[in-house]
Write a protein that holds these residues in place. Structure first.
Motif, short mmCIF file in Angstrom:
data_model
loop_
_atom_site.label_atom_id
_atom_site.label_comp_id
_atom_site.label_asym_id
_atom_site.label_seq_id
_atom_site.Cartn_x
_atom_site.Cartn_y
_atom_site.Cartn_z
N GLU A 50 0.54 -1.19 0.37
CA GLU A 50 -0.13 -0.10 -0.09
C GLU A 50 0.77 1.51 -0.08
N LYS A 51 2.35 1.31 0.49
CA LYS A 51 2.84 2.44 0.69
C LYS A 51 3.79 2.36 -0.74
N SER A 52 3.97 1.36 -1.48
CA SER A 52 4.10 2.11 -2.42
C SER A 52 3.48 1.91 -3.85
N ILE A 53 2.24 1.91 -3.43
CA ILE A 53 1.34 2.26 -4.02
C ILE A 53 1.43 4.03 -4.35
N ARG A 54 1.36 4.23 -3.21
CA ARG A 54 0.43 5.75 -2.70
C ARG A 54 2.28 6.63 -3.19
N LYS A 134 1.54 -20.06 2.25
CA LYS A 134 2.78 -20.31 0.96
C LYS A 134 2.22 -19.08 0.16
N GLU A 135 1.47 -19.87 -0.93
CA GLU A 135 0.96 -19.42 -2.28
C GLU A 135 0.87 -17.95 -2.42
N THR A 136 -0.40 -17.23 -0.95
CA THR A 136 -0.54 -15.86 -0.60
C THR A 136 0.65 -15.33 -0.42
N ILE A 137 1.52 -15.42 0.38
CA ILE A 137 2.81 -15.14 0.83
C ILE A 137 4.18 -14.64 -0.16
N VAL A 138 3.57 -16.04 -1.52
CA VAL A 138 4.22 -15.83 -2.46
C VAL A 138 4.45 -14.01 -3.38
N VAL A 139 2.93 -14.77 -3.16
CA VAL A 139 1.87 -13.59 -3.97
C VAL A 139 2.38 -11.99 -3.52
N LEU A 140 1.55 -11.84 -2.31
CA LEU A 140 2.68 -10.31 -1.69
C LEU A 140 4.04 -10.24 -1.79
N ASN A 141 4.69 -10.90 -1.38
CA ASN A 141 6.23 -11.00 -1.16
C ASN A 141 6.33 -10.34 -3.05
N ASP A 142 5.84 -10.78 -3.49
CA ASP A 142 6.38 -10.35 -5.65
C ASP A 142 5.83 -9.38 -5.70
N THR A 143 4.68 -9.15 -5.51
CA THR A 143 4.09 -7.42 -5.67
C THR A 143 5.02 -6.33 -4.40
N SER A 144 5.10 -6.98 -4.35
CA SER A 144 5.89 -6.24 -3.01
C SER A 144 7.37 -5.20 -3.27
N LYS A 145 8.07 -6.37 -4.22
CA LYS A 145 9.16 -6.47 -5.23
C LYS A 145 8.96 -5.98 -6.40
N LEU A 147 6.40 -3.13 -7.39
CA LEU A 147 5.91 -2.61 -7.10
C LEU A 147 7.74 -1.30 -6.57
N ALA A 148 8.42 -1.96 -5.85
CA ALA A 148 9.72 -1.38 -5.40
C ALA A 148 10.82 -1.13 -6.71
N THR A 149 10.27 -1.95 -8.03
CA THR A 149 11.29 -1.82 -8.45
C THR A 149 10.47 -0.80 -9.71
N LEU A 150 8.88 -0.38 -9.82
CA LEU A 150 8.11 0.13 -10.62
C LEU A 150 8.99 1.98 -9.42
N ILE A 151 8.73 2.30 -8.73
CA ILE A 151 9.28 3.10 -7.81
C ILE A 151 10.82 3.70 -8.53
N LYS A 152 11.19 2.47 -8.26
CA LYS A 152 13.42 3.09 -8.48
C LYS A 152 13.26 3.33 -9.74
N TYR A 153 12.17 2.39 -10.57
CA TYR A 153 12.54 2.86 -12.38
C TYR A 153 12.12 4.47 -12.39
N LYS A 154 10.68 4.67 -12.03
CA LYS A 154 9.92 5.97 -11.95
C LYS A 154 10.82 7.32 -11.58
N TYR A 155 12.06 6.91 -10.42
CA TYR A 155 12.24 7.70 -9.68
C TYR A 155 13.30 7.96 -10.21
N GLN A 156 14.58 7.32 -11.26
CA GLN A 156 15.32 7.01 -11.73
C GLN A 156 15.30 7.86 -13.16
#
Length: 161
Positions: A50-54, A134-145, A147-156
């Motif tokens: 949620e913080k990443s989306i914001r 475990k599958e839910t955790i993987v989905v959450l973890n992958d999504t978090s990563k 979004l972090a990549t999208l933030i990195k590229y956007k601000y780069q």
């Protein structure tokens, strides 16, 4: 349970005895830590997502634009912090706002992923313990990563321009 945790914390372990007085096992601080991590991880990952989306939205959209797209809601939107995953999806699906976001991502894939996260979030927040596997955790973890990549590229890109 809380009394047992206090004992385990104080003594580093607790012996579990059955009703028939037979030894059932030993619980250690490592067991408690592992269980704590397992139970809190979905909440922490959801917060991170949620913080990443914001962060992706912040500075790109005017509150008035967000309110227009998300007007069919009972909740009053006074800031980006009032948005839900349903709102995020509406914003991304809106062609005008999508352009303003300047996110280099597959819009359809991102929308589908946010819908999946929305459902997971609702299950977790309504205390559906069977939904946290475990599958839910993987989905959450992958999504978090992701979004972090999208933030990195956007601000780069912003830095380079």
């Amino acid at each position: 349970l809380l009394d047992a945790i206090k004992i385990i914390y104080k003594c580093d372990f607790a012996v579990v005895v059955g009703k028939d007085k037979s030894l059932q096992g030993i619980i250690t601080t490592a067991d408690i830590s592992s269980e704590f991590l397992l139970n809190t991880m979905p909440f922490l990952l959801l917060e991170e997502i949620e913080k990443s989306i914001r962060v992706l939205f912040d500075g790109s959209l005017l509150l008035e634009d967000i309110k227009k797209v998300c007007q069919n809601t009972e909740k009053e939107i006074t800031s980006i912090d009032d948005l839900s995953f349903g709102h995020y999806k509406c914003i991304i699906e809106n062609p005008t706002l999508w352009e303003k976001l300047k996110i280099h991502a597959d819009k359809k894939m991102l929308t589908e992923r946010l819908e999946k996260i929305r459902k997971i979030r609702n299950d977790i927040m309504h205390f559906a313990p069977d939904s946290i596997d475990k599958e839910t955790i993987v989905v959450l973890n992958d999504t978090s990563k992701y979004l972090a990549t999208l933030i990195k590229y956007k601000y780069q890109e912003v830095k380079e321009n």
